[in-house]
Design an enzyme around this catalytic site. Structure first.
Site, PDB file in Angstrom:
ATOM      1  N   GLU A  81       0.812  -1.225   0.000  1.00 59.11           N
ATOM      2  CA  GLU A  81       0.000   0.000   0.000  1.00 59.11           C
ATOM      3  C   GLU A  81       0.844   1.273   0.000  1.00 59.11           C
ATOM      4  O   GLU A  81       0.345   2.342  -0.346  1.00 59.11           O
ATOM      5  CB  GLU A  81      -0.979  -0.027   1.187  1.00 59.11           C
ATOM      6  N   ASP A 103     -11.814  -6.031  -3.495  1.00 59.43           N
ATOM      7  CA  ASP A 103     -12.653  -7.249  -3.459  1.00 59.43           C
ATOM      8  C   ASP A 103     -14.033  -6.863  -2.936  1.00 59.43           C
ATOM      9  O   ASP A 103     -14.244  -5.708  -2.551  1.00 59.43           O
ATOM     10  CB  ASP A 103     -12.015  -8.309  -2.547  1.00 59.43           C
TER      11      ASP A 103
HETATM   12  O1  OS5 Z   1      -4.740  -4.703   5.882  1.00 62.34           O
HETATM   13  C1  OS5 Z   1      -5.760  -5.653   5.696  1.00 62.34           C
HETATM   14  C2  OS5 Z   1      -7.073  -4.948   5.489  1.00 62.34           C
HETATM   15  N1  OS5 Z   1      -6.976  -4.532   4.118  1.00 62.34           N
HETATM   16  C3  OS5 Z   1      -8.243  -4.010   3.531  1.00 62.34           C
HETATM   17  C4  OS5 Z   1      -9.196  -5.042   3.019  1.00 62.34           C
HETATM   18  C5  OS5 Z   1     -10.109  -5.777   3.785  1.00 62.34           C
HETATM   19  N2  OS5 Z   1     -10.334  -5.826   5.111  1.00 62.34           N
HETATM   20  C6  OS5 Z   1     -11.317  -6.666   5.559  1.00 62.34           C
HETATM   21  N3  OS5 Z   1     -12.054  -7.452   4.750  1.00 62.34           N
HETATM   22  C7  OS5 Z   1     -11.857  -7.400   3.406  1.00 62.34           C
HETATM   23  N4  OS5 Z   1     -12.608  -8.172   2.603  1.00 62.34           N
HETATM   24  C8  OS5 Z   1     -10.858  -6.540   2.893  1.00 62.34           C
HETATM   25  N5  OS5 Z   1     -10.415  -6.283   1.647  1.00 62.34           N
HETATM   26  C9  OS5 Z   1      -9.406  -5.374   1.707  1.00 62.34           C
HETATM   27  C10 OS5 Z   1      -6.265  -5.540   3.393  1.00 62.34           C
HETATM   28  C11 OS5 Z   1      -5.578  -6.404   4.406  1.00 62.34           C
HETATM   29  C12 OS5 Z   1      -6.233  -7.770   4.420  1.00 62.34           C
HETATM   30  S1  OS5 Z   1      -5.349  -9.029   5.279  1.00 62.34           S
HETATM   31  C13 OS5 Z   1      -4.425  -9.663   3.937  1.00 62.34           C
HETATM   32  C14 OS5 Z   1      -3.326 -10.613   4.382  1.00 62.34           C
HETATM   33  C15 OS5 Z   1      -2.632 -11.169   3.173  1.00 62.34           C
HETATM   34  C16 OS5 Z   1      -1.340 -11.878   3.448  1.00 62.34           C
HETATM   35  N6  OS5 Z   1      -1.133 -12.774   4.377  1.00 62.34           N
HETATM   36  N7  OS5 Z   1       0.106 -13.215   4.267  1.00 62.34           N
HETATM   37  N8  OS5 Z   1       0.690 -12.567   3.281  1.00 62.34           N
HETATM   38  C17 OS5 Z   1      -0.180 -11.735   2.735  1.00 62.34           C
HETATM   39  C18 OS5 Z   1       2.076 -12.825   2.854  1.00 62.34           C
HETATM   40  C19 OS5 Z   1       3.086 -12.076   3.682  1.00 62.34           C
HETATM   41  C20 OS5 Z   1       4.077 -12.758   4.361  1.00 62.34           C
HETATM   42  C21 OS5 Z   1       5.041 -12.055   5.109  1.00 62.34           C
HETATM   43  C22 OS5 Z   1       4.994 -10.655   5.172  1.00 62.34           C
HETATM   44  C23 OS5 Z   1       4.003  -9.985   4.497  1.00 62.34           C
HETATM   45  C24 OS5 Z   1       3.071 -10.699   3.750  1.00 62.34           C
END
Ligand code: OS5
Length: 230
Positions: free
Chosen positions: A12, A196
């Site tokens: 972001e 999404d």
């Molecule tokens: O910051 C979180 C909230 N964001 C907005 C969002 C959201 N929130 C709630 N419900 C929804 N449907 C939403 N859509 C967009 C986005 C973010 C969501 S949590 C995503 C986690 C993804 C992830 N997990 N592991 N990795 C990525 C890999 C990783 C590994 C190490 C370091 C960094 C990433």
């Protein structure tokens, strides 16, 4: 003006750092703060990591350690309002914590004593967002954003959040940043581009559209920085 620009995930803030090009870094409390000059402003940029606790800590650090005078949040969100499509921009007029629940004591969802269900964003920054969109011919929506420590990918939970808070979009950080800024009387703005629809496909859509939607939000935030006067 000294402006904090905050995202939750590295993706972001990456488009913003790429636009700026040159910056210094300071590490503090397991976060990296990127310091830069841009369009007559001093910028402090960081990604907090995901969720309300990390976002509150990073917002507090921006204010208390780095002395930012306003915070702009840039990132992605799930759509709750069916009119919002992937890539659309929305800024929050107010935000609530959908996972805050002491209803056993007769309080409404999202409320704790000496708090409020909703925290309002800065009217002047919201007006600047509308002006920037008008001048660049972009479409931007305004509405209620719900925040909680849950990635919403369930139509039932999505419906409950829409009905309980009249929310248009969902994310995991904005309201907590708002509570911090409100406590310190710091103007704040929350911008999100839809990644999404918070439904059964949310996980896949999020992975597919995170980078593109983060870029849409980040570029718009930098247009706003240029439009903010000292
Ligand atoms: O910051 C979180 C909230 N964001 C907005 C969002 C959201 N929130 C709630 N419900 C929804 N449907 C939403 N859509 C967009 C986005 C973010 C969501 S949590 C995503 C986690 C993804 C992830 N997990 N592991 N990795 C990525 C890999 C990783 C590994 C190490 C370091 C960094 C990433």
């Amino acid at each position: 003006m000294k402006i904090g620009i905050l995202g939750a995930m590295r993706e972001e803030i990456t488009p913003i750092l790429q636009l700026i090009g040159e910056y210094e870094t300071v590490e503090h409390g397991k976060n990296i703060y990127y310091l830069a000059k841009y369009s007559n402003h001093e910028l402090v940029i960081a990604y907090s990591k995901i969720g309300k606790v990390f976002a509150s800590m990073t917002a507090t650090t921006m204010i208390e350690k780095f002395g930012v005078e306003a915070i702009l949040f840039s990132g992605v969100a799930g759509a709750i309002n069916p009119r919002l499509k992937i890539g659309d921009l929305i800024f929050a007029t107010k935000l609530a914590q959908h996972d805050l629940d002491i209803t056993a004591f007769g309080h409404p969802y999202g409320y704790v004593p000496e708090g409020a269900v909703f925290v309002e964003t800065d009217k002047r920054l919201n007006q600047i967002a509308d002006e920037v969109a008008r001048k660049s011919g972009m479409r931007i929506g305004r509405g209620v954003i719900a925040t909680g420590d849950q990635f919403i990918a369930d139509p039932e939970r999505k419906k409950w959040i829409r009905e309980t808070f009249q929310a248009d979009a969902i994310e995991m950080e904005g309201a907590s940043v708002g509570v911090v800024c409100d406590s310190f009387n710091i103007p704040f703005f929350v911008l999100r581009a839809i990644s999404d629809s918070a439904d059964g496909n949310a996980g896949e859509d999020f992975d597919s559209f995170l980078d593109k939607s983060a870029r849409i939000s980040g570029y718009f935030i930098m247009d706003m920085v240029e439009a903010i006067e000292d």
